[in-house]
Design a protein around this motif. Sequence first.
Motif, PDB file in Angstrom:
ATOM      1  N   THR A   1       0.845  -1.188   0.000  1.00 17.46           N
ATOM      2  CA  THR A   1       0.000   0.000   0.000  1.00 17.46           C
ATOM      3  C   THR A   1       0.882   1.240   0.000  1.00 17.46           C
ATOM      4  O   THR A   1       2.116   1.154   0.109  1.00 17.46           O
ATOM      5  CB  THR A   1      -0.911   0.032   1.240  1.00 17.46           C
ATOM      6  N   ALA A   2       0.237   2.392  -0.091  1.00 20.33           N
ATOM      7  CA  ALA A   2       0.991   3.645  -0.040  1.00 20.33           C
ATOM      8  C   ALA A   2       1.689   3.808   1.304  1.00 20.33           C
ATOM      9  O   ALA A   2       2.665   4.554   1.415  1.00 20.33           O
ATOM     10  CB  ALA A   2       0.044   4.822  -0.287  1.00 20.33           C
ATOM     11  N   ALA A   3       1.190   3.097   2.303  1.00 19.94           N
ATOM     12  CA  ALA A   3       1.787   3.167   3.634  1.00 19.94           C
ATOM     13  C   ALA A   3       2.756   2.020   3.888  1.00 19.94           C
ATOM     14  O   ALA A   3       3.163   1.786   5.028  1.00 19.94           O
ATOM     15  CB  ALA A   3       0.687   3.165   4.688  1.00 19.94           C
ATOM     16  N   GLY A   4       3.113   1.273   2.837  1.00 11.25           N
ATOM     17  CA  GLY A   4       4.051   0.162   2.980  1.00 11.25           C
ATOM     18  C   GLY A   4       3.353  -1.184   2.911  1.00 11.25           C
ATOM     19  O   GLY A   4       2.174  -1.272   2.564  1.00 11.25           O
ATOM     20  N   LEU A   5       4.069  -2.249   3.244  1.00 12.69           N
ATOM     21  CA  LEU A   5       3.504  -3.592   3.235  1.00 12.69           C
ATOM     22  C   LEU A   5       2.610  -3.795   4.451  1.00 12.69           C
ATOM     23  O   LEU A   5       2.976  -3.443   5.572  1.00 12.69           O
ATOM     24  CB  LEU A   5       4.607  -4.653   3.235  1.00 12.69           C
ATOM     25  N   HIS A   6       1.450  -4.390   4.200  1.00 12.81           N
ATOM     26  CA  HIS A   6       0.517  -4.655   5.292  1.00 12.81           C
ATOM     27  C   HIS A   6      -0.105  -6.028   5.106  1.00 12.81           C
ATOM     28  O   HIS A   6      -0.380  -6.451   3.984  1.00 12.81           O
ATOM     29  CB  HIS A   6      -0.590  -3.605   5.340  1.00 12.81           C
ATOM     30  N   LEU A   7      -0.339  -6.693   6.233  1.00 12.39           N
ATOM     31  CA  LEU A   7      -1.128  -7.919   6.238  1.00 12.39           C
ATOM     32  C   LEU A   7      -2.591  -7.509   6.323  1.00 12.39           C
ATOM     33  O   LEU A   7      -3.013  -6.857   7.286  1.00 12.39           O
ATOM     34  CB  LEU A   7      -0.749  -8.808   7.423  1.00 12.39           C
ATOM     35  N   VAL A   8      -3.362  -7.896   5.300  1.00 10.01           N
ATOM     36  CA  VAL A   8      -4.751  -7.452   5.204  1.00 10.01           C
ATOM     37  C   VAL A   8      -5.675  -8.667   5.214  1.00 10.01           C
ATOM     38  O   VAL A   8      -5.389  -9.678   4.566  1.00 10.01           O
ATOM     39  CB  VAL A   8      -4.986  -6.632   3.912  1.00 10.01           C
ATOM     40  N   GLY A   9      -6.763  -8.568   5.960  1.00 10.44           N
ATOM     41  CA  GLY A   9      -7.779  -9.601   5.971  1.00 10.44           C
ATOM     42  C   GLY A   9      -8.977  -9.172   5.141  1.00 10.44           C
ATOM     43  O   GLY A   9      -9.294  -7.977   5.055  1.00 10.44           O
TER      44      GLY A   9
END
Length: 621
Positions: free
Chosen positions: A539-547
């Motif tokens: 994402t624009a805010a970096g890597l994220h673990l998303v559910g």
Amino acid sequence: LDTPEIEFGGLSVVGMDSDVVLAKFDLDFGFVDTYDDEGAPAGLVGGLTYATALFDAAGVQRLTDGLLRILRAVTADSELPVGDIDLLGVGERELVLREWNGSAAPVLSSTLDSLFVDQVVATPDAVALVGESETLTYREFDSRVNAVARHLIGLGVGVESRVVLAMRRSVDQVIAMYAVVRAGGAYVPVDPDQPAERIGYVIDIADPLLVLVDAGADLAFGRDVVEVSGIDQADGRSVTDADRIGVLGPENTAYVLFTSGSTGRPKGVAVTHAAAVNQLVSMQSEYRLDEQDSVLQKTPATFDASVWEFFWPLQTGARLVLAGADGHRDPQYLARVLVEQSVTTVQFVPSMLPMVMAALPESGTPALRRMFAGGEPLPVAVAAEFGRVTGARVHNLYGPTEAAMQVTRREVTDADVSIVPIGGPVAGTKVFVLDSRLRPVPVGVPGELYLAGVQLARGYESRSDLTAERFVANPFGGGERMYRTGDLARWTSAGELEFLGRTDFQVKLHGLRIELGEVEAALAEHPSVRAAAAAVVATAAGLHLVGYVTAAEGVDVDVAEVTSVAADRLPAYMVPSRVLVLEAFPVNSSGKLDRKALPVPVFEAAEFRAPVTEAEQVVAA
């Protein structure tokens, strides 16, 4: 155990045993030094406490036996590398290599075509094929197959010829498929809606004699193109080996399916009649289709799960019901067909089940008797709900394209807890769970799944290098091959296989390894969640673990509650930083979850508060 008594100025201290009623840890090994009467070391005595919610007595006994084997091995030879120690006892080795493995398959001389011909003789006037605009009996369908097969033979199609089917799902497509097989050739299905570059690559590798297309198709492949509907189908005389260019036998190629490759280019899997017939005979032996059955054909022909949909019903006297060309994508349409056509047998990928159940009418599906799931891990809750709603028996199947449809199977039972096991091997197939040295791993230990037996494909079309990489020598069979699946699995104490994902399915986030399946299972435990998925996204805010979740029927998802439930079950680094509620999951052309199409969340900054303390200033800087 005798323990020494110690005196401290009139205070006697002596060890005593105490019954432990609560395990403080998952596993707790304890060891005590012992000494002989002379005070010399006499070895170690150990004990093991385990959490009964995680382990059973038999599993703990196997762990203890394995530890003892390691200790005995290293004390007998201090130079022995740990990796050379065999953790399996003789009895366990016999279990995983033989007792739990597939029974021998009968030697069959049949081909896909000969099994169908036998059924035409048995039930010539029964309904064979139900399309959207026409219905054919076995006799009528056989006659049209004969006519097209004779035309193909006249164009040079013979044994081992490749014929591409660039056709959408239709009666003509099924006739073309059977006609290619009857002529002795191998059919190679392609999706005419795929990018031209991909189709061109498939045709270059398959090197077909002909390309069969729908009426009016405007496709330029640089090959001889034939419209199936334009073939004169008046001459429906039977085709035999006397008519074919070559003698058709079980060892010949029946079809070539192109699947995505690790190199970014599709690779064609060549499967023999013997492999396919063994699978279909095995299915018939176990599930018993008959003239009262109707099988829904909805899987695109480019995927291996379609093969049994196309061929199994017409070898048993059942009806083959064709879904519309794009019907496999539409839950509302599929639910309607299940009811209107009194379908008794169907297969779905697990992620499709909630959508189909939501689309079913209140009257349900009274005719449905069996549902086969495959292609993805099957959650117990989803399987149980489908069985309750439809009354059908639910079966979990597993098998890569390289091994003729399905090689293991398991019916869902009330005893299943989280994810349904993939079960045990079908007759004629052997399965091995091996470590990196191609040695069997103990029961309960993850390893890579290898397959052997009659259902293995020949290999990859025109790619001997890829074939040699994935189809390797079988160390447990005389001169046989085995296929390296790249899937992780483990044996249960009941002799069944649990699918654990891909060897490359693990992801890392901030240096920490995460199993997405575990995250998804935790999200799905909330009662408001019908299905769950997870992914690491940029994402624009970096890597994220998303559910990602879809809501159960008639309820709203409280994202905070779902996240809280997940936080109660997962380490902090495995709790998704954002959970998105979707109306439905995106699916690819085979109906499986398309992870790449999951939406990327937008993270908005909260109101800025300037750093105050020295530590806050350092972090902000």
